[in-house]
Write a protein that holds these residues in place. Structure first.
Motif, mmCIF file in Angstrom:
data_model
loop_
_atom_site.group_PDB
_atom_site.id
_atom_site.type_symbol
_atom_site.label_atom_id
_atom_site.label_comp_id
_atom_site.label_asym_id
_atom_site.label_seq_id
_atom_site.Cartn_x
_atom_site.Cartn_y
_atom_site.Cartn_z
ATOM 1 N N ALA A 1 -42.130 -63.593 9.036
ATOM 2 C CA ALA A 1 -40.708 -63.892 9.288
ATOM 3 C C ALA A 1 -40.509 -65.406 9.380
ATOM 4 N N ALA A 2 -41.482 -66.107 9.959
ATOM 5 C CA ALA A 2 -41.356 -67.561 10.148
ATOM 6 C C ALA A 2 -41.321 -68.313 8.809
ATOM 7 N N LEU A 3 -41.872 -67.707 7.761
ATOM 8 C CA LEU A 3 -41.828 -68.362 6.437
ATOM 9 C C LEU A 3 -40.390 -68.614 6.007
ATOM 10 N N TYR A 4 -39.485 -67.738 6.458
ATOM 11 C CA TYR A 4 -38.083 -67.784 6.031
ATOM 12 C C TYR A 4 -37.177 -68.434 7.071
ATOM 13 N N ALA A 5 -37.769 -68.962 8.143
ATOM 14 C CA ALA A 5 -36.966 -69.412 9.294
ATOM 15 C C ALA A 5 -35.824 -70.330 8.877
ATOM 16 N N ARG A 6 -36.099 -71.209 7.892
ATOM 17 C CA ARG A 6 -35.070 -72.174 7.486
ATOM 18 C C ARG A 6 -33.819 -71.516 6.922
ATOM 19 N N LEU A 7 -33.943 -70.282 6.464
ATOM 20 C CA LEU A 7 -32.782 -69.617 5.849
ATOM 21 C C LEU A 7 -31.772 -69.156 6.898
ATOM 22 N N GLY A 8 -32.225 -69.007 8.128
ATOM 23 C CA GLY A 8 -31.319 -68.634 9.224
ATOM 24 C C GLY A 8 -30.697 -67.254 9.067
ATOM 25 N N ALA A 9 -31.372 -66.358 8.356
ATOM 26 C CA ALA A 9 -30.806 -65.018 8.129
ATOM 27 C C ALA A 9 -31.189 -64.085 9.280
#
Ligand code: UGA
Length: 454
Positions: A186-194
């Motif tokens: 999940a942290a891989l996508y953290a920047r997406l803020g979804a």
């Protein structure tokens, strides 16, 4: 943000988009594919598929040094900077529909066989392909590694807007029986803020089918409703607009069409039916969704028959028809399970003579790596443009919602055709424009289209 070393196996729509987008989020990504020629093209920045923004992103991330391509999963293992191991392995290999509608997992199995034993302790294996419920558990069994976690992280991107969907997701779903591994993914996508749904592996796997089958059901419902509109004199455009304002229903995915197709919805509806069958659950709603879709193709053929011959049982033998749009939807060159091609096959069986045109396959079409566009697709000869396809046609069928069909000079088409009939299976061309050009418009479930009824 913490940049991770990510290995992506498979460079199809999902794999290549995942690789390029994760690189754009700052991760170091190595993509592996067994097709050496494809890898060589990708290294040169050549993307074979028509997918907006993807080629640009691949080129940008490759030159930024965050994205590279290798032949075979084994080669990816040693390809990270300073020889450090991958921390996350994404499986993005094909899972085609096998016998009886069950997904065929051989590609997943062969990657595990090839690199499973070589993975560094603590690696997380992520399944991004749409796979049957239980695949994460099966992958873990095949791996035979207690120090490597398996996570299901289904992808919800659409072809034609893959990059946009990946970088602006409605949600991220991560399922695993290993909480720590799930959080790392999940942290891989953290920047997406979804919004992120953390769950168990089986629920994540089922969620992907649940979403695609719900979308298929929504479309079958709309197509059935369009048919009902024709029978009761209502207008499907008004009906869907009206129901779409209800936030519980929403405006999206409510356009009637020649039936849903592509590489996902047909495969996933059949696969979920199979899952239900094996769980001894009779999923009638899903079966009806599929049956409605099959029937939709025949319904379009019946419409053509009636429009051209004036009779429901009229013959289409030697009737020349122009087919505009052959891909499964606009914005892609993907022909897999295309409703347009299924309808073409039925029309040909009925004796019609077909000529097709699709903007994805014209001289100079993008991303074809120099290959000449095909001269025919599935036995349908291709014309260079819409007007040439319409030459001498007894009806013009609009089968894919390419925006260019809206803005065609229909008065020129009107001079090319033998008979002035346009059957717009996507309801995208303004009927008034067609009428002004002297053409008769037949759409789906539209008020005022009834002139051709028997
Ligand atoms: C679908 C899902 O929409 C994605 O969320 C999912 O990630 C993807 O499958 C997948 O499993 O990989 P895609 O196959 O790219 O995406 O195509 P869609 O945009 O969903 O269209 C599917 C079919 O429905 C097409 O034939 C399209 O023309 C048709 N359609 C779509 C309509 O007839 N009307 C609409 O309003 C929308």
């Amino acid at each position: 943000m913490f940049a991770r070393r990510v290995m992506v196996v498979g460079t199809g729509y999902v794999g290549l988009t995942t690789g390029a987008c994760l690189a754009s989020l700052g991760h170091e990504v190595v993509c592996a594919d067994i097709d050496a020629a494809k890898v060589e093209r990708l290294r040169r920045g050549v993307v074979d598929i028509v997918e907006p923004d993807l080629a640009e992103l691949v080129a940008e991330q490759t030159s930024a040094g965050r994205l590279s391509f290798v032949v075979g999963a084994g080669a990816a293992l040693g390809s990270f900077e300073d020889g450090r191991p991958a921390e996350v392995l994404f499986l993005c290999v094909p899972t085609p529909m096998g016998a009886g509608g069950v997904a065929d997992l051989r590609a997943v199995e062969s990657v595990i066989e090839e690199v499973g034993a070589e993975l560094a302790p603590g690696t997380v294996v992520v399944n991004k392909s749409t796979v049957p419920v239980g695949t994460a558990a099966r992958t873990a069994e095949l791996l035979e590694r207690t120090d490597v976690a398996v996570v299901s992280n289904p992808e919800f991107l659409r072809e034609g807007s893959a990059v946009k969907d990946f970088l602006g997701p409605d949600r991220i779903v991560v399922g695993s029986d290993n909480q720590d591994a799930a959080e790392r993914v999940a942290a891989l996508y953290a920047r997406l803020g979804a919004p992120t749904v953390l769950t168990d592996a089986a629920s994540a796997e089922l969620m992907k089918y649940a979403a695609n089958c719900f979308l298929a059901m929504k479309l079958s419902y709309v197509n059935a409703m369009a048919e009902l509109c024709e029978r009761v004199g209502a207008d499907i455009g008004d009906v869907t607009e009206g129901i779409g304002y209800d936030r519980r229903i929403g405006q999206a995915f409510l356009s009637p069409g020649p039936g849903w197709g592509g590489s996902c919805l047909p495969k996933d509806t059949h696969a979920l039916l199979q899952v239900a069958d094996s769980a001894d659950f009779e999923f009638r709603l899903l079966r009806a969704t599929i049956d409605t879709n099959t029937r939709q193709r025949q319904r379009i053929v019946d419409k053509v028959r009636l429009a051209v011959t004036g009779k429901r049982t009229g013959s289409l033998s030697r009737v020349r028809l122009a087919l505009l749009g052959l891909t499964f939807k606009a914005g892609t060159d993907d022909l897999r399970d295309s409703p347009a091609l299924a309808i073409a096959a039925l029309l040909r069986q009925a004796g019609a003579e077909l000529v097709g045109f699709d903007p994805a396959f014209v001289e100079g079409s993008k991303n074809r790596d120099g290959a000449a566009p095909p001269t025919e697709i599935d036995g349908v000869p291709l014309a260079a443009d819409a007007v040439s396809a319409a030459q001498g046609a007894e009806a013009v069928l609009v089968l894919t919602e390419w925006p260019m069909f809206r803005t065609l000079d229909w008065s020129v088409i009107a001079t090319a055709v033998k008979r002035p009939i346009v059957i717009d299976t996507r309801n995208i061309v303004d009927p008034a424009t067609l009428r002004r050009a002297g053409l008769t418009a037949v759409g789906l479930g539209r008020r005022g289209d009834g002139d051709i009824a028997e």
